[in-house]
Design a protein around this motif. Structure first.
Motif, PDB file in Angstrom:
ATOM      1  N   ASN A   1      -9.797  69.985  14.985  1.00  0.00           N
ATOM      2  CA  ASN A   1     -11.085  70.030  14.882  1.00  0.00           C
ATOM      3  C   ASN A   1     -11.812  70.773  16.077  1.00  0.00           C
ATOM      4  O   ASN A   1     -10.985  70.778  17.153  1.00  0.00           O
ATOM      5  CB  ASN A   1     -11.743  68.588  15.111  1.00  0.00           C
TER       6      ASN A   1
ATOM      7  N   GLU B   1     -15.692  72.580  17.692  1.00  0.00           N
ATOM      8  CA  GLU B   1     -17.105  72.908  17.413  1.00  0.00           C
ATOM      9  C   GLU B   1     -17.501  74.154  17.670  1.00  0.00           C
ATOM     10  O   GLU B   1     -17.354  74.604  19.195  1.00  0.00           O
ATOM     11  CB  GLU B   1     -17.856  71.775  18.327  1.00  0.00           C
TER      12      GLU B   1
ATOM     13  N   ARG C   1     -11.536  71.280  10.406  1.00  0.00           N
ATOM     14  CA  ARG C   1     -12.603  70.994  10.641  1.00  0.00           C
ATOM     15  C   ARG C   1     -13.492  71.832  11.370  1.00  0.00           C
ATOM     16  O   ARG C   1     -12.826  71.851  12.833  1.00  0.00           O
ATOM     17  CB  ARG C   1     -13.107  69.593  10.601  1.00  0.00           C
TER      18      ARG C   1
ATOM     19  N   GLU D   1     -17.160  71.922  13.398  1.00  0.00           N
ATOM     20  CA  GLU D   1     -18.631  71.343  13.385  1.00  0.00           C
ATOM     21  C   GLU D   1     -19.634  72.073  14.159  1.00  0.00           C
ATOM     22  O   GLU D   1     -19.162  73.204  14.994  1.00  0.00           O
ATOM     23  CB  GLU D   1     -18.393  70.118  14.304  1.00  0.00           C
ATOM     24  N   TRP D   2     -20.990  71.725  13.899  1.00  0.00           N
ATOM     25  CA  TRP D   2     -22.054  72.571  14.649  1.00  0.00           C
ATOM     26  C   TRP D   2     -23.036  71.373  14.900  1.00  0.00           C
ATOM     27  O   TRP D   2     -23.429  70.828  14.386  1.00  0.00           O
ATOM     28  CB  TRP D   2     -22.696  73.563  13.581  1.00  0.00           C
ATOM     29  N   HIS D   3     -23.128  71.342  16.269  1.00  0.00           N
ATOM     30  CA  HIS D   3     -24.062  70.317  16.760  1.00  0.00           C
ATOM     31  C   HIS D   3     -25.323  71.048  17.284  1.00  0.00           C
ATOM     32  O   HIS D   3     -25.480  71.962  17.998  1.00  0.00           O
ATOM     33  CB  HIS D   3     -23.513  69.600  18.043  1.00  0.00           C
TER      34      HIS D   3
ATOM     35  N   LEU E   1     -22.282  75.611   6.369  1.00  0.00           N
ATOM     36  CA  LEU E   1     -22.045  74.275   6.708  1.00  0.00           C
ATOM     37  C   LEU E   1     -22.787  73.158   6.149  1.00  0.00           C
ATOM     38  O   LEU E   1     -24.072  73.637   5.635  1.00  0.00           O
ATOM     39  CB  LEU E   1     -21.922  74.118   8.460  1.00  0.00           C
TER      40      LEU E   1
ATOM     41  N   ASP F   1     -23.933  66.802   8.013  1.00  0.00           N
ATOM     42  CA  ASP F   1     -23.146  65.481   8.118  1.00  0.00           C
ATOM     43  C   ASP F   1     -24.273  64.172   8.304  1.00  0.00           C
ATOM     44  O   ASP F   1     -23.714  62.992   7.820  1.00  0.00           O
ATOM     45  CB  ASP F   1     -21.884  65.313   8.859  1.00  0.00           C
TER      46      ASP F   1
ATOM     47  N   VAL G   1     -25.513  67.017  13.293  1.00  0.00           N
ATOM     48  CA  VAL G   1     -24.165  67.331  12.990  1.00  0.00           C
ATOM     49  C   VAL G   1     -23.766  68.103  11.632  1.00  0.00           C
ATOM     50  O   VAL G   1     -23.903  67.282  10.655  1.00  0.00           O
ATOM     51  CB  VAL G   1     -23.148  66.017  13.390  1.00  0.00           C
ATOM     52  N   TRP G   2     -23.427  69.288  11.661  1.00  0.00           N
ATOM     53  CA  TRP G   2     -23.145  70.028  10.515  1.00  0.00           C
ATOM     54  C   TRP G   2     -21.550  70.340  10.583  1.00  0.00           C
ATOM     55  O   TRP G   2     -21.201  70.262  11.696  1.00  0.00           O
ATOM     56  CB  TRP G   2     -23.859  71.250  10.661  1.00  0.00           C
ATOM     57  N   ALA G   3     -20.888  70.664   9.488  1.00  0.00           N
ATOM     58  CA  ALA G   3     -19.561  70.877   9.445  1.00  0.00           C
ATOM     59  C   ALA G   3     -19.197  71.547   8.285  1.00  0.00           C
ATOM     60  O   ALA G   3     -19.986  71.476   7.138  1.00  0.00           O
ATOM     61  CB  ALA G   3     -18.703  69.490   9.689  1.00  0.00           C
TER      62      ALA G   3
END
Length: 184
Positions: free
Chosen positions: A92, A94, A128, A130-132, A149, A152, A170-172
């Motif tokens: 994982n 980000e 995975r 992620e993009w916060h 993305l 989520d 939160v995008w993923a």
């Protein structure tokens, strides 16, 4: 060192400690714009803090963790992208970004983040990405969508920024989703 072309006049390159003066000048130019949603400009206020931040990111990269890259246009640092977190064992990470207003709207962040995401999946075998993003940061949310993305969920009032509690979206994207999108 190396640089990857993002456009005829724009490159992506690793940001290192010896870039501290250039990094501080960039933060000074974009401080208010960049700082609307992220705390980076609040952490880089003088040359010592610029060196410290770049040095700490170099140490994280040396431990196979977070990594930091700059974006230059016509030789001037105008933004950057990073792996804010990078956990190879768990699969994982980000991805994040920032940009001065003068360089916005050219697709540089999207191109740079696509390079990071492809590297994470294709080279490092991540599961995975992620993009916060602060819920009010419409441009960053649009970039997450362009990158394929999926949203989520929302962490409500989880982040204190400049005295105000923010929601974080939160995008993923998962490895199999990215692979399917590339073949489509």
């Amino acid at each position: 060192m190396f640089a990857i072309d993002l456009a005829d006049d724009a490159q992506l390159f690793p940001l290192e400690v010896w870039h501290a003066e250039e990094f501080l000048a960039h933060m000074d130019r974009g401080r208010e714009f960049i700082g609307r949603f992220i705390g980076l400009p609040d952490r880089v206020t003088d040359l010592a803090s610029a060196r410290h931040l770049l040095g700490s990111k170099a140490e994280e990269a040396a431990r196979d963790g977070a990594r930091l890259y700059g974006i230059r246009v016509d030789g001037t640092l105008v933004g950057g992208v990073l792996f804010r977190t990078f956990d190879a064992d768990a699969g994982n990470c980000e991805v994040g970004c920032w940009l001065e207003p003068a360089a916005a709207g050219r697709g540089l962040v999207t191109k740079a983040c696509r390079i990071l995401i492809d590297w994470a999946f294709d080279v490092r075998g991540m599961h995975r990405v992620e993009w916060h993003v602060a819920a009010g940061n419409e441009k960053s949310i649009a970039a997450a969508e362009r990158l394929g993305l999926t949203r989520d969920g929302v962490m409500r009032q989880n982040h204190l920024h400049r005295g105000v509690r923010q929601d974080t979206e939160v995008w993923a994207v998962l490895a199999h989703e990215r692979a399917a999108a590339r073949t489509a």
